[in-house]
Design a protein around this motif. Structure first.
Motif, PDB file in Angstrom:
ATOM      1  N   SER A  25      17.492  20.969  49.705  1.00  0.00           N
ATOM      2  CA  SER A  25      16.309  21.778  49.447  1.00  0.00           C
ATOM      3  C   SER A  25      16.757  23.146  48.941  1.00  0.00           C
ATOM      4  CB  SER A  25      15.494  21.929  50.734  1.00  0.00           C
ATOM      5  OG  SER A  25      14.333  22.674  50.483  1.00  0.00           O
ATOM      6  N   LEU A  26      16.260  23.515  47.757  1.00  0.00           N
ATOM      7  CA  LEU A  26      16.635  24.782  47.130  1.00  0.00           C
ATOM      8  C   LEU A  26      15.391  25.631  46.890  1.00  0.00           C
ATOM      9  CD1 LEU A  26      19.144  23.526  44.403  1.00  0.00           C
ATOM     10  CD2 LEU A  26      19.674  24.422  46.671  1.00  0.00           C
ATOM     11  N   ILE A  77      21.696  28.922  37.153  1.00  0.00           N
ATOM     12  CA  ILE A  77      21.529  28.886  38.601  1.00  0.00           C
ATOM     13  C   ILE A  77      22.758  29.539  39.215  1.00  0.00           C
ATOM     14  CG2 ILE A  77      21.257  27.421  40.626  1.00  0.00           C
ATOM     15  CD1 ILE A  77      19.904  25.352  38.808  1.00  0.00           C
ATOM     16  N   LEU A  78      22.524  30.549  40.044  1.00  0.00           N
ATOM     17  CA  LEU A  78      23.611  31.287  40.687  1.00  0.00           C
ATOM     18  C   LEU A  78      23.566  31.034  42.185  1.00  0.00           C
ATOM     19  CD1 LEU A  78      22.384  33.266  38.228  1.00  0.00           C
ATOM     20  CD2 LEU A  78      24.360  34.567  38.955  1.00  0.00           C
ATOM     21  N   TYR A  79      24.746  30.764  42.759  1.00  0.00           N
ATOM     22  CA  TYR A  79      24.861  30.534  44.188  1.00  0.00           C
ATOM     23  C   TYR A  79      26.122  31.237  44.671  1.00  0.00           C
ATOM     24  CZ  TYR A  79      25.398  28.028  48.608  1.00  0.00           C
ATOM     25  OH  TYR A  79      25.552  27.712  49.927  1.00  0.00           O
ATOM     26  N   LEU A  80      25.966  32.088  45.657  1.00  0.00           N
ATOM     27  CA  LEU A  80      27.074  32.880  46.218  1.00  0.00           C
ATOM     28  C   LEU A  80      27.801  33.670  45.131  1.00  0.00           C
ATOM     29  CD1 LEU A  80      28.512  30.343  48.822  1.00  0.00           C
ATOM     30  CD2 LEU A  80      26.941  32.249  49.230  1.00  0.00           C
ATOM     31  N   GLY A  81      27.044  34.209  44.188  1.00  0.00           N
ATOM     32  CA  GLY A  81      27.600  35.059  43.141  1.00  0.00           C
ATOM     33  C   GLY A  81      28.243  34.338  41.983  1.00  0.00           C
ATOM     34  N   LYS A  82      28.148  33.026  41.939  1.00  0.00           N
ATOM     35  CA  LYS A  82      28.766  32.262  40.855  1.00  0.00           C
ATOM     36  C   LYS A  82      27.723  31.474  40.088  1.00  0.00           C
ATOM     37  CE  LYS A  82      33.131  31.791  43.214  1.00  0.00           C
ATOM     38  NZ  LYS A  82      34.157  30.916  43.725  1.00  0.00           N
ATOM     39  N   ILE A  83      27.907  31.406  38.760  1.00  0.00           N
ATOM     40  CA  ILE A  83      27.036  30.583  37.922  1.00  0.00           C
ATOM     41  C   ILE A  83      27.486  29.135  38.068  1.00  0.00           C
ATOM     42  CG2 ILE A  83      26.288  30.083  35.573  1.00  0.00           C
ATOM     43  CD1 ILE A  83      26.770  33.030  34.907  1.00  0.00           C
ATOM     44  N   VAL A 110      18.831  30.145  45.985  1.00  0.00           N
ATOM     45  CA  VAL A 110      19.680  30.333  44.808  1.00  0.00           C
ATOM     46  C   VAL A 110      18.914  31.223  43.833  1.00  0.00           C
ATOM     47  CG1 VAL A 110      20.928  28.142  45.042  1.00  0.00           C
ATOM     48  CG2 VAL A 110      18.849  28.233  43.689  1.00  0.00           C
ATOM     49  N   HIS A 111      19.635  31.928  43.012  1.00  0.00           N
ATOM     50  CA  HIS A 111      19.007  32.790  42.016  1.00  0.00           C
ATOM     51  C   HIS A 111      18.864  32.018  40.715  1.00  0.00           C
ATOM     52  CE1 HIS A 111      19.178  36.497  44.393  1.00  0.00           C
ATOM     53  NE2 HIS A 111      20.219  35.916  44.932  1.00  0.00           N
ATOM     54  N   LEU A 112      17.716  32.151  40.108  1.00  0.00           N
ATOM     55  CA  LEU A 112      17.437  31.506  38.833  1.00  0.00           C
ATOM     56  C   LEU A 112      17.344  32.610  37.790  1.00  0.00           C
ATOM     57  CD1 LEU A 112      16.812  28.770  37.500  1.00  0.00           C
ATOM     58  CD2 LEU A 112      14.407  29.232  37.894  1.00  0.00           C
ATOM     59  N   SER A 113      18.326  32.632  36.918  1.00  0.00           N
ATOM     60  CA  SER A 113      18.388  33.641  35.875  1.00  0.00           C
ATOM     61  C   SER A 113      18.008  32.997  34.551  1.00  0.00           C
ATOM     62  CB  SER A 113      19.807  34.210  35.810  1.00  0.00           C
ATOM     63  OG  SER A 113      19.966  35.035  34.697  1.00  0.00           O
ATOM     64  N   ILE A 114      17.308  33.754  33.725  1.00  0.00           N
ATOM     65  CA  ILE A 114      16.908  33.249  32.415  1.00  0.00           C
ATOM     66  C   ILE A 114      17.676  34.027  31.358  1.00  0.00           C
ATOM     67  CG2 ILE A 114      14.995  32.929  30.817  1.00  0.00           C
ATOM     68  CD1 ILE A 114      13.155  32.872  33.312  1.00  0.00           C
ATOM     69  N   ARG A 115      18.484  33.290  30.574  1.00  0.00           N
ATOM     70  CA  ARG A 115      19.242  33.939  29.499  1.00  0.00           C
ATOM     71  C   ARG A 115      18.286  34.525  28.476  1.00  0.00           C
ATOM     72  NH1 ARG A 115      22.475  31.162  26.084  1.00  0.00           N
ATOM     73  NH2 ARG A 115      21.301  29.275  26.310  1.00  0.00           N
TER      74      ARG A 115
END
Length: 165
Positions: A25-26, A77-83, A110-115
């Motif tokens: 689950s994210l 998707i970034l998790y613990l500072g890593k893509i 998790v962080h969801l970043s949009i390029r």
């Protein structure tokens, strides 16, 4: 044939058992602070997760629609500072798994970043080309007289070919 007469077994056989498969689950956190939680099979790749998130992007919420990228490839998707890389599975990344009936499972954030992407790149290229041809191709032409009289509103300005006016 021997048929078991145990009541526990007969009750279980009356209701078909659904096999329980582990889930990851994210909770996706956007830069804007919006959140969305989804569950996935642990063998799902990060690339497939991006596709599923993009396909399930909230369509009814106008705020979310403003942030939707043109394709899943624009998501990071970034998790613990890593893509996370597209070919990694969620299990390989190390996300915790849980069984679906569990109510105590806490989703992993998790962080969801949009390029960044250009909006309507073809339209921008055409408008830039049009501006440049107007700026450099029409100076001193006979249509400048028409522009000053107001017959050609598109080219009205101080010199008719200036991109500032």
């Amino acid at each position: 044939m021997d048929v078991p007469t145990d009541t526990a077994l007969s009750n279980d056989s009356a209701e078909p058992q659904i096999p329980q498969t582990p889930q990851v689950s994210l909770t996706f956190l956007l830069v804007s602070g919006r959140r969305k939680t989804q569950s996935f099979d642990p063998q799902t790749t990060v690339g497939r997760v991006k596709e599923l998130v993009w396909n399930a992007w909230p369509a009814r919420d106008a705020d979310w629609q403003d942030e939707r990228p043109p394709a899943p490839s624009y998501l990071r998707i970034l998790y613990l500072g890593k893509i996370l890389q597209d070919d990694d599975t969620l299990l390989r990344v190390g996300f915790p798994t849980w069984l679906p009936p569990s109510l105590t499972a806490t989703p992993t954030i998790v962080h969801l970043s949009i390029r960044p992407y250009a909006l309507h790149s073809e339209d921008l290229a055409l408008s830039k080309k049009k501006r440049l041809s107007t700026a450099f191709g029409r100076r001193g032409s006979s249509t400048d007289v028409e522009d000053a009289s107001g017959n050609n509103a598109e080219r009205a300005g101080c010199c008719g070919g200036c991109i500032i006016c």
